[in-house]
Design an enzyme around this catalytic site. Structure first.
Site, PDB file in Angstrom:
ATOM      1  N   HIS A  87       0.863  -1.185   0.000  1.00  0.00           N
ATOM      2  CA  HIS A  87       0.000   0.000   0.000  1.00  0.00           C
ATOM      3  C   HIS A  87       0.902   1.238   0.000  1.00  0.00           C
ATOM      4  O   HIS A  87       1.952   1.252   0.641  1.00  0.00           O
ATOM      5  CB  HIS A  87      -0.910  -0.015   1.232  1.00  0.00           C
ATOM      6  CG  HIS A  87      -1.963   1.032   1.180  1.00  0.00           C
ATOM      7  ND1 HIS A  87      -1.688   2.363   1.435  1.00  0.00           N
ATOM      8  CD2 HIS A  87      -3.272   0.980   0.851  1.00  0.00           C
ATOM      9  CE1 HIS A  87      -2.804   3.058   1.281  1.00  0.00           C
ATOM     10  NE2 HIS A  87      -3.775   2.249   0.922  1.00  0.00           N
ATOM     11  N   GLU A 141      -4.126   2.036  -7.221  1.00  0.00           N
ATOM     12  CA  GLU A 141      -4.536   3.090  -6.295  1.00  0.00           C
ATOM     13  C   GLU A 141      -3.688   4.326  -6.535  1.00  0.00           C
ATOM     14  O   GLU A 141      -2.592   4.456  -5.965  1.00  0.00           O
ATOM     15  CB  GLU A 141      -4.305   2.633  -4.850  1.00  0.00           C
ATOM     16  CG  GLU A 141      -5.143   1.465  -4.422  1.00  0.00           C
ATOM     17  CD  GLU A 141      -5.473   1.563  -2.937  1.00  0.00           C
ATOM     18  OE1 GLU A 141      -6.659   1.603  -2.621  1.00  0.00           O
ATOM     19  OE2 GLU A 141      -4.542   1.644  -2.122  1.00  0.00           O
ATOM     20  N   SER A 184     -10.718   6.864  -2.912  1.00  0.00           N
ATOM     21  CA  SER A 184     -11.962   7.625  -2.808  1.00  0.00           C
ATOM     22  C   SER A 184     -13.187   6.901  -3.365  1.00  0.00           C
ATOM     23  O   SER A 184     -14.113   7.549  -3.888  1.00  0.00           O
ATOM     24  CB  SER A 184     -11.807   9.004  -3.465  1.00  0.00           C
ATOM     25  OG  SER A 184     -10.859   9.767  -2.747  1.00  0.00           O
ATOM     26  N   GLY A 198     -11.697   4.998   3.498  1.00  0.00           N
ATOM     27  CA  GLY A 198     -12.590   5.780   4.358  1.00  0.00           C
ATOM     28  C   GLY A 198     -14.036   5.300   4.377  1.00  0.00           C
ATOM     29  O   GLY A 198     -14.636   5.168   5.459  1.00  0.00           O
TER      30      GLY A 198
HETATM   31  P1  PGA Z   1      -9.740   5.850   0.466  1.00  0.00           P
HETATM   32  O1  PGA Z   1      -8.471   4.879   0.683  1.00  0.00           O
HETATM   33  O2  PGA Z   1     -10.872   4.984  -0.002  1.00  0.00           O
HETATM   34  O3  PGA Z   1      -9.986   6.446   1.811  1.00  0.00           O
HETATM   35  O4  PGA Z   1      -9.337   6.856  -0.557  1.00  0.00           O
HETATM   36  C1  PGA Z   1      -8.227   3.813  -0.176  1.00  0.00           C
HETATM   37  C2  PGA Z   1      -6.984   3.088   0.222  1.00  0.00           C
HETATM   38  O5  PGA Z   1      -6.014   3.735   0.660  1.00  0.00           O
HETATM   39  O6  PGA Z   1      -6.915   1.858   0.111  1.00  0.00           O
END
Ligand code: PGA
Length: 243
Positions: A93, A163, A206, A228
């Site tokens: 990640h 991502e 997001s 989130g």
């Molecule tokens: P997010 O995070 O949905 O809050 O943008 C995604 C992630 O880091 O896996």
């Protein structure tokens, strides 16, 4: 049609109370209590999750680079994770790469360790905004994918999550064309170098109840990694209805 994979990444969030509450909610909800729903909890909470009988799967958010028990203070290995029925492990990640020192050579060891233990890696790739703006993002992502050519173990299954860092936690998501471009890049890489491996390609950054339908209608995308929005039970359940 196979269902899309929906992975919740809780990151460093939660409490015993929240884990018991949220996982009980997911167990009692038919759209979330499914094997294509995966919840990546902080290590500490995996044992609570194990005491709740559910169909959804568990993931870890990381693993030690060291394969076996030994003098590695603070570390958790794959054998330990298997005891808690961990089926997937998030590896690479961007938060681990940028804040916690996970270099390419460390990630190769982590990938080998999970694959050896028959845990399915969810390997994350993605560029920063400056790299996207420079136009060199395809090369950058290919270089991240190239770690998969340096493994000692061949995975049977592998999940690759695109991502973009500029999308994580910002509310900004790439266009569907931009997501498709990277999914095609991943697909071409896999066809060339890992033709016998079963691959699922996820999008993360997001993801929310309002954009999930658009993202999951892309045929190249096999699921999503949700940060989130996975901490809100109602919203996560809505996301899972689109799987
Ligand atoms: P997010 O995070 O949905 O809050 O943008 C995604 C992630 O880091 O896996």
């Amino acid at each position: 049609m196979t269902k899309k994979l929906i992975v919740a990444n809780w990151k460093m969030n939660g409490s015993t109370e929240k884990v018991v509450h949220d996982l009980s909610f997911y167990t009692n909800n038919e759209v979330t209590n499914q094997t294509n729903v995966v919840i990546a909890l902080p290590y500490l909470y995996l044992s609570i999750a194990n005491s709740i009988k559910a169909n959804f799967c568990l993931a870890s958010q990381d693993i030690s680079q060291f394969p076996t028990n030994g003098a590695y203070t603070g570390e958790i290995n794959a054998t330990m994770l298997k005891e808690f029925n961990v089926k997937y492990s998030i590896i690479g990640h961007s938060e681990r790469r940028t804040l916690l020192g996970d270099s390419g050579s460390i990630l190769v060891k982590k990938l080998d360790n999970v694959i050896n233990a028959r845990i399915i890696p969810i390997f994350c790739v993605g560029e920063e905004l400056t790299i996207r703006d420079s136009g060199k993002y395809l090369d950058f992502i290919l270089e991240q994918l190239d770690l998969l050519n340096h493994l000692n173990c061949q995975p049977e299954s592998l999940v690759i999550a695109y991502e973009p860092i500029w999308s994580i936690g910002t509310g900004k998501i790439p266009t569907l064309e931009q997501i498709t471009e990277i999914a095609n890049l991943i697909d071409a890489f896999v066809q060339k170098y890992l033709p016998h491996v079963k691959i699922a390609t996820l999008y993360g950054g997001s993801v929310s109840a309002s954009n999930i339908a658009d993202i999951l209608q892309l045929p190249q995308i096999d699921g999503v990694l949700v940060g989130g929005a996975s901490l809100k039970t109602d919203e996560f359940a809505v996301i899972c209805t689109h799987a």
